[in-house]
Design a protein around this motif. Structure first.
Motif, short mmCIF file in Angstrom:
data_model
loop_
_atom_site.label_atom_id
_atom_site.label_comp_id
_atom_site.label_asym_id
_atom_site.label_seq_id
_atom_site.Cartn_x
_atom_site.Cartn_y
_atom_site.Cartn_z
N GLU A 206 0.69 -1.34 -0.33
CA GLU A 206 0.06 0.26 -0.11
C GLU A 206 0.60 1.46 0.26
O GLU A 206 0.64 2.43 -0.58
CB GLU A 206 -0.79 -0.58 1.14
CG GLU A 206 -1.94 -0.94 0.91
CD GLU A 206 -3.08 -0.97 2.25
OE1 GLU A 206 -2.49 0.30 3.25
OE2 GLU A 206 -3.83 -1.71 2.25
N LYS A 207 2.00 0.87 0.83
CA LYS A 207 2.91 2.26 0.50
C LYS A 207 3.48 2.38 -0.58
O LYS A 207 3.64 3.86 -1.02
CB LYS A 207 3.84 2.03 2.47
CG LYS A 207 4.24 3.49 2.16
CD LYS A 207 5.75 2.94 3.03
CE LYS A 207 6.76 4.26 3.94
NZ LYS A 207 7.46 4.19 4.79
N GLY A 208 3.70 1.33 -1.28
CA GLY A 208 4.49 1.70 -2.15
C GLY A 208 3.63 1.85 -3.52
O GLY A 208 4.09 2.96 -4.57
N LEU A 213 2.03 6.12 -6.72
CA LEU A 213 0.34 7.49 -7.19
C LEU A 213 1.20 8.91 -6.86
O LEU A 213 0.82 9.36 -7.94
CB LEU A 213 -0.79 7.03 -6.67
CG LEU A 213 -1.89 7.88 -6.03
CD1 LEU A 213 -2.52 7.80 -7.51
CD2 LEU A 213 -2.55 7.97 -5.78
N ASN A 214 2.02 9.33 -5.79
CA ASN A 214 1.74 10.32 -5.94
C ASN A 214 3.47 10.82 -6.63
O ASN A 214 3.36 12.15 -7.22
CB ASN A 214 3.54 10.42 -4.14
CG ASN A 214 2.22 10.36 -3.09
OD1 ASN A 214 0.55 10.83 -3.44
ND2 ASN A 214 2.62 9.64 -1.84
N VAL A 215 3.98 9.88 -7.30
CA VAL A 215 5.12 10.11 -8.56
C VAL A 215 4.73 9.90 -9.60
O VAL A 215 4.57 11.21 -10.15
CB VAL A 215 6.35 8.64 -7.98
CG1 VAL A 215 6.53 9.08 -9.54
CG2 VAL A 215 7.09 8.48 -7.10
N GLU A 216 3.11 9.95 -9.76
CA GLU A 216 2.71 9.29 -10.94
C GLU A 216 2.07 10.77 -11.16
O GLU A 216 1.98 12.05 -11.93
CB GLU A 216 1.40 8.66 -11.30
CG GLU A 216 2.05 7.45 -11.40
CD GLU A 216 1.19 6.39 -11.34
OE1 GLU A 216 0.42 6.21 -11.36
OE2 GLU A 216 1.78 5.18 -11.84
N LEU A 217 1.23 11.82 -9.92
CA LEU A 217 0.71 13.10 -9.94
C LEU A 217 1.81 14.46 -9.51
O LEU A 217 1.21 15.06 -10.29
CB LEU A 217 -0.12 13.20 -8.05
CG LEU A 217 -1.10 11.66 -7.93
CD1 LEU A 217 -1.61 12.23 -6.86
CD2 LEU A 217 -2.01 11.95 -9.03
#
Length: 440
Positions: A206-208, A213-217
């Motif tokens: 989940e953390k990964g 997701l943060n990187v993609e955002l």
């Protein structure tokens, strides 16, 4: 999503298995203690039994009842927490009760078994997502687990041990019972370790995913920013190109016309003293060049008009704009005009159309309106346009490009415009119209 659900099912099954193993361990401990005390009473071996212990055990029936009552209450609390919504205060309160029930069970078993704490740890650690809080909780529970060992407690307290209940049995049978105890305790520990491993792997995934997701955002935001910059540059280039094109068009037309007029006037000045007739003919030529130049300039300026007005009358263009908007959105638009005629000059038509267009766009895009009313009427020399919508409005009106451009267009026609965003959004425009006057 299915993988995550499958891991949650694994955790649920492992929790049930730990509960079953702990139930068997409690049955084993309470049965040994009960059978041992009954044998001591039946065989009149109380004296020899008491000589080997330093603490008088409780009545076995009460011990058994209290042990299983506490255990099933503990399982009930675990079940309640699994169905309960996230409530931090209730979760903390139930956790304290869980730990208290574990300590009570351990007391009933004379601290002969502390593995029941692992069941509580497995339950509580699921609800702690923060890594730092997890570390603090596991440290506290580890200290409780280590300090609850019989050898640790017996240093400062006189207490009977599980091995003390086995003195009355033969050595072989005693070793057999100890072996069963160790197997059950080891099974509980192994299931707990597997449970924690699956839980940690699930949280790491989940953390990964969150990090990914943060990187993609971030990448998407950077790309969006680049696209916005690119769009601005393209817009500026387009505006510059259009300005240059219009400037060239007007320059060529106006320059040619003015050059011809200047040359013709110079010729008239030179001929007027010698030939009035020739001067008159020259002035006719100059007049024809001036009119042609005026037509060319008007043709160039007409290229700035909206395409809709190039092909339709103003009323048709407004009606098409309204119909297209209602077809593309859920907004309802009521249009009413009390004018006898919609025949205006080109610059007036452009301004009127742009006002209606901008107002509808703002109402749909920014105001989220579902209803727009548009009315036009004549009041003396003024054309009065009222546009109201039922959108969310705004307490403070900050004029962006659209409103500023609308105000500039109206002011160029010596008109006035006002805005009100207190209840929906209202636009009032008053333009002094040159009713059917001829420009020429």
């Amino acid at each position: 999503m299915n993988v995550r659900l499958e891991r949650q099912n694994y955790l649920h099954y492992l929790s049930m298995l730990m509960s079953l193993i702990n139930f068997l361990i409690l049955v084993f401990f309470t049965a040994i203690m009960d059978i041992t005390l009954r044998n001591v009473n039946n065989n009149n071996a109380a004296r020899s039994f008491l000589e080997n212990i330093t603490y008088l055990p409780m009545e076995p029936v009460c011990t058994t009842i209290l042990t299983f009552l506490s255990f099933f209450t503990l399982l009930g609390i675990i079940r309640i927490k699994s169905m309960m919504e996230n409530d931090r205060i209730k979760t903390i309160a139930l956790t304290i009760i869980e730990i208290a029930l574990c300590l009570l069970i351990m007391k009933c078993l004379y601290v002969g078994y502390n593995g029941i704490l692992l069941l509580v740890i497995a339950d509580i650690v699921v609800y702690i997502r923060d890594k730092q809080n997890q570390g603090v909780f596991l440290l506290i529970m580890s200290l409780i687990y280590i300090s609850s060992d019989y050898d640790m407690i017996s240093i400062g307290c006189k207490i009977i041990s599980f091995r003390d209940f086995l003195h009355i049995y033969a050595s072989d049978f005693r070793l057999f019972l100890i072996g069963i105890r160790n197997i059950l305790v080891s099974m509980n520990l192994m299931v707990f370790i597997v449970y924690i491993i699956i839980l940690m792997r699930d949280q790491m995934r989940e953390k990964g995913k969150a990090v990914l997701l943060n990187v993609e955002l971030q990448v998407a935001e950077e790309m969006n920013e680049q696209l916005r910059d690119y769009a601005k540059v393209q817009k500026q280039l387009g505006e510059t190109e259009e300005r240059n094109r219009i400037a060239r068009e007007i320059h060529d037309t106006l320059g040619h016309t003015m050059t011809g007029l200047s040359a013709g006037i110079d010729a008239c000045i030179a001929m007027i003293d010698y030939s009035t007739e020739a001067t008159k003919q020259q002035l006719i030529v100059i007049s024809r060049v001036a009119r042609q130049g005026l037509l060319d300039i008007r043709r160039s300026m007409n290229k700035l008009r909206p395409d809709t007005l190039e092909k339709r009358t103003l009323e048709e263009a407004i009606q098409k704009l309204i119909n297209d908007t209602m077809q593309m959105s859920d907004v309802s638009i009521q249009y009413q005009s009390t004018l006898d005629s919609m025949s205006f000059k080109s610059d007036e038509e452009d301004t009127i159309f742009r006002i209606v267009q901008e107002s509808i766009t703002n109402a749909v895009r920014h105001g989220k309106a579902s209803y727009i009313s548009i009315s036009m009427q004549k009041a003396g020399k003024w054309l009065v346009i009222r546009i109201n919508d039922n959108g969310k409005g705004c307490q403070e009106i900050h004029s962006g490009f659209g409103l500023t451009h609308m105000r500039e267009r109206v002011q160029m026609l010596h008109g006035v415009v006002s805005f009100d965003g207190s209840h929906g959004f209202k636009t009032l425009v008053m333009i002094p119209i040159r009713w059917r006057e001829d420009y020429d």
